[in-house]
Design a protein around this motif. Structure first.
Motif, PDB file in Angstrom:
ATOM      1  N   ALA A 203       0.836  -1.209   0.000  1.00  0.00           N
ATOM      2  CA  ALA A 203       0.000   0.000   0.000  1.00  0.00           C
ATOM      3  C   ALA A 203       0.868   1.255   0.000  1.00  0.00           C
ATOM      4  O   ALA A 203       0.608   2.211  -0.739  1.00  0.00           O
ATOM      5  CB  ALA A 203      -0.926  -0.010   1.220  1.00  0.00           C
ATOM      6  N   ARG A 204       1.911   1.261   0.804  1.00  0.00           N
ATOM      7  CA  ARG A 204       2.811   2.415   0.843  1.00  0.00           C
ATOM      8  C   ARG A 204       3.528   2.567  -0.488  1.00  0.00           C
ATOM      9  O   ARG A 204       3.734   3.680  -0.985  1.00  0.00           O
ATOM     10  CB  ARG A 204       3.821   2.249   1.972  1.00  0.00           C
ATOM     11  CG  ARG A 204       3.221   2.349   3.355  1.00  0.00           C
ATOM     12  CD  ARG A 204       4.270   2.126   4.428  1.00  0.00           C
ATOM     13  NE  ARG A 204       5.264   3.190   4.419  1.00  0.00           N
ATOM     14  CZ  ARG A 204       6.346   3.192   5.181  1.00  0.00           C
ATOM     15  NH1 ARG A 204       6.576   2.172   6.001  1.00  0.00           N
ATOM     16  NH2 ARG A 204       7.200   4.183   5.129  1.00  0.00           N
TER      17      ARG A 204
ATOM     18  N   TYR B 203      -0.122   1.933 -14.230  1.00  0.00           N
ATOM     19  CA  TYR B 203       0.693   3.126 -14.419  1.00  0.00           C
ATOM     20  C   TYR B 203       0.758   3.543 -15.889  1.00  0.00           C
ATOM     21  O   TYR B 203       1.758   4.105 -16.335  1.00  0.00           O
ATOM     22  CB  TYR B 203       2.099   2.885 -13.871  1.00  0.00           C
ATOM     23  CG  TYR B 203       2.095   2.559 -12.392  1.00  0.00           C
ATOM     24  CD1 TYR B 203       1.653   3.496 -11.461  1.00  0.00           C
ATOM     25  CD2 TYR B 203       2.490   1.308 -11.924  1.00  0.00           C
ATOM     26  CE1 TYR B 203       1.634   3.212 -10.103  1.00  0.00           C
ATOM     27  CE2 TYR B 203       2.477   1.017 -10.570  1.00  0.00           C
ATOM     28  CZ  TYR B 203       2.042   1.967  -9.663  1.00  0.00           C
ATOM     29  OH  TYR B 203       2.016   1.682  -8.320  1.00  0.00           O
TER      30      TYR B 203
ATOM     31  N   ARG C  56       2.492   1.684  -3.481  1.00  0.00           N
ATOM     32  CA  ARG C  56       1.587   2.215  -4.518  1.00  0.00           C
ATOM     33  C   ARG C  56       1.432   3.725  -4.378  1.00  0.00           C
ATOM     34  O   ARG C  56       1.374   4.447  -5.379  1.00  0.00           O
ATOM     35  CB  ARG C  56       0.229   1.516  -4.437  1.00  0.00           C
ATOM     36  CG  ARG C  56       0.212   0.134  -5.077  1.00  0.00           C
ATOM     37  CD  ARG C  56      -1.198  -0.370  -5.274  1.00  0.00           C
ATOM     38  NE  ARG C  56      -1.835  -0.695  -4.006  1.00  0.00           N
ATOM     39  CZ  ARG C  56      -1.817  -1.905  -3.446  1.00  0.00           C
ATOM     40  NH1 ARG C  56      -1.172  -2.893  -4.049  1.00  0.00           N
ATOM     41  NH2 ARG C  56      -2.435  -2.135  -2.308  1.00  0.00           N
ATOM     42  N   LYS C  57       1.351   4.202  -3.128  1.00  0.00           N
ATOM     43  CA  LYS C  57       1.225   5.652  -2.927  1.00  0.00           C
ATOM     44  C   LYS C  57       2.489   6.382  -3.385  1.00  0.00           C
ATOM     45  O   LYS C  57       2.412   7.412  -4.064  1.00  0.00           O
ATOM     46  CB  LYS C  57       0.947   5.956  -1.456  1.00  0.00           C
ATOM     47  CG  LYS C  57       0.708   7.452  -1.198  1.00  0.00           C
ATOM     48  CD  LYS C  57       0.388   7.738   0.236  1.00  0.00           C
ATOM     49  CE  LYS C  57      -0.030   9.202   0.418  1.00  0.00           C
ATOM     50  NZ  LYS C  57       0.883  10.169  -0.206  1.00  0.00           N
ATOM     51  N   ILE C  58       3.664   5.841  -3.012  1.00  0.00           N
ATOM     52  CA  ILE C  58       4.926   6.463  -3.425  1.00  0.00           C
ATOM     53  C   ILE C  58       5.029   6.486  -4.938  1.00  0.00           C
ATOM     54  O   ILE C  58       5.400   7.501  -5.552  1.00  0.00           O
ATOM     55  CB  ILE C  58       6.124   5.702  -2.826  1.00  0.00           C
ATOM     56  CG1 ILE C  58       6.182   5.905  -1.314  1.00  0.00           C
ATOM     57  CG2 ILE C  58       7.437   6.148  -3.464  1.00  0.00           C
ATOM     58  CD1 ILE C  58       6.538   7.295  -0.877  1.00  0.00           C
TER      59      ILE C  58
ATOM     60  N   GLY D 223       2.617   6.463  -7.099  1.00  0.00           N
ATOM     61  CA  GLY D 223       1.653   7.414  -7.644  1.00  0.00           C
ATOM     62  C   GLY D 223       2.110   8.852  -7.516  1.00  0.00           C
ATOM     63  O   GLY D 223       1.825   9.684  -8.378  1.00  0.00           O
ATOM     64  N   ASP D 224       2.842   9.166  -6.431  1.00  0.00           N
ATOM     65  CA  ASP D 224       3.293  10.533  -6.193  1.00  0.00           C
ATOM     66  C   ASP D 224       4.640  10.850  -6.843  1.00  0.00           C
ATOM     67  O   ASP D 224       5.015  12.012  -6.944  1.00  0.00           O
ATOM     68  CB  ASP D 224       3.419  10.792  -4.686  1.00  0.00           C
ATOM     69  CG  ASP D 224       2.070  10.753  -3.973  1.00  0.00           C
ATOM     70  OD1 ASP D 224       1.044  10.915  -4.653  1.00  0.00           O
ATOM     71  OD2 ASP D 224       2.062  10.554  -2.745  1.00  0.00           O
TER      72      ASP D 224
END
Length: 431
Positions: free
Chosen positions: A265-266, A298, A268-270, A272-273
């Protein structure tokens, strides 16, 4: 105060007494006034106002650097009336006393934090006032424009006329200049802050090995077992003057425990950002559903595809590679053997770096500067639209005044407390 405190704790070996000679280092010793014990030999240099960094009296004391001795000197100095400087206080005082403007003050911190020679050169030039001068020239042109418009509004009976065409031409030139400055922030941000690249791929495709190969050090633990990386690893890599922040993360796949679930989960957030991705595929295996999901997830993200393990027999078909990569550039490499890693670094610099990094021109390095310039740009564009309509010249003048105020904020001629907090709050203690 600085000179008085120095006189109580410093004893010159040459017998010099206060007031000390200006800008000439004196050799002596630091002495505890209470015990009269000598702590260390020292050089003292006195900078008399206004010819100092802050335009105030400053005393610099240089000792050998033992942490214990330094702590003792600080204790003695504060006991004699001095106090510890707050973060950025010396540069803040220099700004408040007119020694530096806001852009130059920001450049001091940029120069201290610079991680490449390119960034240091640009920050040094801005500390010398190059960007400040450009902002002031812009402000002078805006003042000239608003003066002409307001003269017509205030004294219509005097017959002061200047064609709207002339004003629109002046506005066009201003807008073009500000647009170039705003556009320079892409390169400036990359230079000052670096570019974040997330390394993504399914488990056991060699992401951590690639991470280590790019860094040229064994930063990530590498094993033949899938799922070794469960948390994020971040490291900095410099390529041709640009800083890239590489992030290694857990591989895409079905998590087997809560730790892997949280890591995914972490990750995927990284991803995405991040500014961009390195999508790693294993050329020695056929593509799986995880590879396909990764490509879909992506699809709209700026990325390079790294076809890893090219030292092993190829099993990923050209057709599947085209399907997974789409229009993205593919770099074949072997992270384990070090094949083509230099080519990959060059591709990373070319693909994710700014289109141009002209070190001979000023770059807008910070978001607060870009935001102010975007406000200037918006106000000037509104003024142009109003003048083109042939009506409401008073409203056009108000928009130009807004632009003028924002330009003043850039150099600190117009105060903005939150900008001051943002700049000086980042400084190291003291400076």
């Amino acid at each position: 105060m600085a000179l008085a405190v120095a006189g109580r704790i410093f004893v010159s070996k040459g017998g010099d007494k206060m007031p000390y000679p200006v800008r000439r280092p004196l050799f002596g010793a630091i002495r505890d006034p209470e015990s009269e014990d000598t702590l260390d030999e020292a050089f003292l240099t006195y900078f008399k106002a206004p010819r100092s960094y802050t335009r105030e009296d400053i005393v610099e004391i240089s000792v050998h650097g033992s942490p214990a001795v330094l702590q003792a000197i600080l204790r003695i100095g504060t006991g004699e009336g001095a106090r510890l400087a707050r973060p950025g206080e010396f540069t803040l005082r220099a700004y408040l006393n007119g020694r530096l403007d806001l852009v130059q003050a920001q450049a001091v911190d940029d120069l201290i934090r610079s991680v490449s020679l390119d960034q240091a050169r640009i920050s040094s030039r801005q500390l010398g006032g190059s960007l400040s001068k450009r902002f002031r020239r812009l402000r002078t042109r805006v003042v000239d424009l608003i003066s002409r418009i307001e003269a017509r509004l205030e004294f219509p009976e005097d017959g002061i006329r200047a064609s709207t065409r002339h004003d629109l031409k002046a506005l066009a030139g201003l807008i073009d200049e500000v647009e170039r400055l705003v556009a320079s922030h892409e390169a400036g941000r990359a230079l000052a802050q670096g570019i974040t690249l997330a390394i993504v791929g399914r488990t056991n495709v060699g992401k951590s090995t690639l991470f280590n190969a790019l860094l040229e050090e064994d930063r990530a633990i590498v094993t033949p077992y899938p799922g070794t990386t469960r948390d994020l690893l971040r490291e900095r890599m410099t390529v041709e003057g640009l800083v890239f922040h590489l992030v290694d993360m857990a591989g895409l796949g079905k998590p087997t425990n809560p730790v892997e679930t949280k890591g995914l989960a972490r990750g995927r957030k990284i991803a995405g950002d991040a500014d961009g991705l390195l999508i790693v595929l294993d050329g020695s295996r056929q593509a799986g559903e995880d590879d396909k999901r990764l490509a879909r997830r992506y699809q709209g993200k700026k990325a390079l595809v790294v076809l890893n393990k090219n030292d092993l027999p190829r099993k990923l078909s050209p057709e599947m590679l085209r399907e997974l990569a789409g229009s993205r550039h593919v770099v074949e490499a072997s992270a384990l053997k070090g094949h083509n890693i230099d080519e990959l670094r060059s591709r990373i610099r070319a693909h994710f770096g700014p289109a141009s990094l002209d070190q001979e021109h000023d770059l807008v390095l910070h978001a607060w500067q870009k935001n102010a310039l975007e406000g200037v740009l918006e106000a000037l564009r509104k003024a142009r639209k109003i003048l083109q309509s042939g009506r409401y010249e008073e409203i056009a003048a108000e928009e130009i005044r807004t632009a003028l105020s924002l330009l003043g904020e850039l150099t600190g001629e117009v105060g903005a407390g939150e900008i001051l907090d943002e700049i000086f709050g980042r400084f190291c203690v003291g400076k």
